[in-house]
Every structure is written in C-alpha cells, then in structure tokens.
Design a protein around this motif. Structure first.
Motif, PDB file in Angstrom:
ATOM      1  N   GLY A  28       0.810  -1.215   0.000  1.00  0.00           N
ATOM      2  CA  GLY A  28       0.000   0.000   0.000  1.00  0.00           C
ATOM      3  C   GLY A  28       0.841   1.260   0.000  1.00  0.00           C
ATOM      4  O   GLY A  28       0.491   2.247  -0.666  1.00  0.00           O
ATOM      5  N   GLU A  29       1.947   1.242   0.715  1.00  0.00           N
ATOM      6  CA  GLU A  29       2.833   2.414   0.744  1.00  0.00           C
ATOM      7  C   GLU A  29       3.516   2.606  -0.600  1.00  0.00           C
ATOM      8  O   GLU A  29       3.697   3.748  -1.052  1.00  0.00           O
ATOM      9  CB  GLU A  29       3.850   2.247   1.876  1.00  0.00           C
ATOM     10  N   ILE A  30       3.884   1.525  -1.244  1.00  0.00           N
ATOM     11  CA  ILE A  30       4.448   1.639  -2.588  1.00  0.00           C
ATOM     12  C   ILE A  30       3.417   2.215  -3.545  1.00  0.00           C
ATOM     13  O   ILE A  30       3.732   3.089  -4.377  1.00  0.00           O
ATOM     14  CB  ILE A  30       4.956   0.270  -3.077  1.00  0.00           C
ATOM     15  N   MET A  31       2.186   1.773  -3.428  1.00  0.00           N
ATOM     16  CA  MET A  31       1.122   2.292  -4.292  1.00  0.00           C
ATOM     17  C   MET A  31       0.887   3.786  -4.032  1.00  0.00           C
ATOM     18  O   MET A  31       0.659   4.563  -4.970  1.00  0.00           O
ATOM     19  CB  MET A  31      -0.168   1.507  -4.062  1.00  0.00           C
ATOM     20  N   THR A  32       0.968   4.178  -2.770  1.00  0.00           N
ATOM     21  CA  THR A  32       0.770   5.594  -2.434  1.00  0.00           C
ATOM     22  C   THR A  32       1.843   6.471  -3.071  1.00  0.00           C
ATOM     23  O   THR A  32       1.570   7.586  -3.525  1.00  0.00           O
ATOM     24  CB  THR A  32       0.780   5.773  -0.908  1.00  0.00           C
ATOM     25  N   CYS A  33       3.082   5.966  -3.103  1.00  0.00           N
ATOM     26  CA  CYS A  33       4.191   6.734  -3.672  1.00  0.00           C
ATOM     27  C   CYS A  33       4.297   6.593  -5.195  1.00  0.00           C
ATOM     28  O   CYS A  33       5.090   7.321  -5.817  1.00  0.00           O
ATOM     29  CB  CYS A  33       5.514   6.269  -3.058  1.00  0.00           C
ATOM     30  N   GLU A  34       3.539   5.682  -5.762  1.00  0.00           N
ATOM     31  CA  GLU A  34       3.674   5.399  -7.192  1.00  0.00           C
ATOM     32  C   GLU A  34       3.549   6.636  -8.093  1.00  0.00           C
ATOM     33  O   GLU A  34       4.279   6.750  -9.084  1.00  0.00           O
ATOM     34  CB  GLU A  34       2.654   4.342  -7.606  1.00  0.00           C
ATOM     35  N   PRO A  35       2.648   7.581  -7.791  1.00  0.00           N
ATOM     36  CA  PRO A  35       2.566   8.769  -8.659  1.00  0.00           C
ATOM     37  C   PRO A  35       3.873   9.546  -8.758  1.00  0.00           C
ATOM     38  O   PRO A  35       4.166  10.134  -9.804  1.00  0.00           O
ATOM     39  CB  PRO A  35       1.460   9.606  -8.006  1.00  0.00           C
ATOM     40  N   TYR A  36       4.669   9.579  -7.678  1.00  0.00           N
ATOM     41  CA  TYR A  36       5.958  10.257  -7.741  1.00  0.00           C
ATOM     42  C   TYR A  36       6.877   9.581  -8.750  1.00  0.00           C
ATOM     43  O   TYR A  36       7.481  10.231  -9.607  1.00  0.00           O
ATOM     44  CB  TYR A  36       6.640  10.251  -6.366  1.00  0.00           C
ATOM     45  N   LEU A  37       6.980   8.256  -8.660  1.00  0.00           N
ATOM     46  CA  LEU A  37       7.856   7.523  -9.578  1.00  0.00           C
ATOM     47  C   LEU A  37       7.349   7.625 -11.005  1.00  0.00           C
ATOM     48  O   LEU A  37       8.130   7.864 -11.939  1.00  0.00           O
ATOM     49  CB  LEU A  37       7.942   6.054  -9.161  1.00  0.00           C
ATOM     50  N   ASN A  38       6.056   7.462 -11.197  1.00  0.00           N
ATOM     51  CA  ASN A  38       5.503   7.541 -12.546  1.00  0.00           C
ATOM     52  C   ASN A  38       5.757   8.904 -13.172  1.00  0.00           C
ATOM     53  O   ASN A  38       6.054   9.002 -14.375  1.00  0.00           O
ATOM     54  CB  ASN A  38       3.998   7.249 -12.522  1.00  0.00           C
ATOM     55  N   ALA A  39       5.647   9.965 -12.367  1.00  0.00           N
ATOM     56  CA  ALA A  39       5.886  11.312 -12.886  1.00  0.00           C
ATOM     57  C   ALA A  39       7.342  11.480 -13.294  1.00  0.00           C
ATOM     58  O   ALA A  39       7.644  12.067 -14.344  1.00  0.00           O
ATOM     59  CB  ALA A  39       5.499  12.355 -11.847  1.00  0.00           C
TER      60      ALA A  39
END
Length: 209
Positions: A110-121
């Motif tokens: 869940g924490e990885i999913m929460t941060c995913e927008p940062y990496l995707n950007a």
C-alpha cells in the motif's frame, strides 16, 4: 510539471512535506529523485536507506550507496568520488519506489502504491531509455508495470546485468549493491558498458540527444 534543469535534487519540485502514509512518521526527510533530468538511465531502488534519509540524496552515505556510486563512476555517469553526498551525475537519475525511510521494515504494498505517482511522474518526465531496478522489490514492481513478462518469471540473481525488453523501455536488473559480490559488480559494469556501446535507443526508435 516542469523540471529545474539546474537542480539535481528533486528537480521536479515534488512535495517535500508529504504525509500520505505511515512512513512519514519515521523519516528524517522525504527523499525524491536526484540527477540529470535528461538522463537515459534511471536507477530505481526500493526505499531510502538511513544514509539517504540523512543526506536527502538516493544511494548515498552508506556502503551500498558507495558501491553504486563507484559503479556509476566506472560507467562514466558520475564525476564524483563514491562517498560524495551530492554526486555530479551525467546521464543518470536515481530514485526510489517509496520516498521515506523506515528503520525497522520494508514498505508495504500500500505504501508503494501511495508513492507510485511520484515515480511515474519522474519516469514520464525523464523518459529514459533504460530502467535499472536495484534490488528484488524494485525489480518486481518495475517488471509488473513495464514488461509483459510475469514478474514471477524474473529473478534478481538470474537476471542481474541482463537486458529485458519492456513496454517502451529496456530493463537491466541489478542485485542490490549491499548484496553484490565483487564478481557481480564487475559483471554489471561489463554488461552495462557493452549496452552503452550498442544502439539501445532502437527500443523506442529515438535519435541521440
């Protein structure tokens, strides 16, 4: 979102006071990406180490970070000593799946999913040629998102320093620097130098920058 071409640390001005998950309660600081915003090579680890939490720069201030920085120097992607806390990177960008250090555990799904927008950007803005997942967790997440091959068929030990065709990128997995033997480090450097000498840009059909 525009990049600050002159700023290596968090060049996309991402939220440095993020409180979107429980990890924020354990960190010293948020550790966003660092490096060359025009990079062709993007290295992705799992989460900041204690050293990165102290410096705010991915893969610095510990033995694993020094090994990675030494590898970057051998590849001609860094002009700094391996123990530099603000390395002068050229054509390389360093980042993580999650942005906050926890001293006692790895991040949850869940924490990885929460941060995913940062990496995707970061991936979208940099648009690298090669993604380098650093460590098993990063490989699993990157392979799931950016390849058609089931992540269960990819193994960090077996696929270390090999090239995997992805969707829009090529992946070159790396065993976490803290777990590498000298032989595995040498194998990665040799394989990556060979890759850099070949026309890896044909993956996207792009011309040189």
């Amino acid at each position: 979102m525009d990049a600050n071409q002159e700023e290596r640390s968090n060049p996309f001005n991402m939220d440095e006071a993020c409180t979107n998950c429980e990890l924020c309660e354990h960190r010293e600081r948020v550790v966003h990406g660092y490096g060359d915003v025009g990079a062709e090579f993007l290295f992705v680890g799992e989460m900041p180490s204690a050293g990165a939490d102290e410096t705010g720069v991915p893969f610095t201030d510990d033995s694993a970070g020094e090994r990675l920085q030494d590898i970057l120097g051998q590849l001609g992607l860094s002009d700094s000593a391996p123990d530099a806390t603000e390395p002068e990177l050229e054509n390389a960008f360093l980042t993580y799946l999650t942005r906050c250090h926890h001293s006692e555990r790895s991040p949850t799904d869940g924490e990885i999913m929460t941060c995913e927008p940062y990496l995707n950007a970061e991936i979208r803005m940099i648009n690298p040629e090669i993604l380098i997942p650093v460590g098993e967790r990063a490989l699993t997440e990157i392979a799931t998102e950016y390849t058609t091959k089931p992540a269960s068929e990819i193994d960090i030990a077996d696929d270390h320093a090999t090239t995997i065709r992805g969707r829009g990128f090529e992946l070159v997995p790396m065993i976490h620097p803290g777990d590498q033997t000298d032989e595995q480090t040498a194998a990665f450097v040799e394989a990556f130098l060979d890759l850099m000498g070949n026309d890896y840009r044909q993956t996207k059909g792009r011309q040189g920058r």
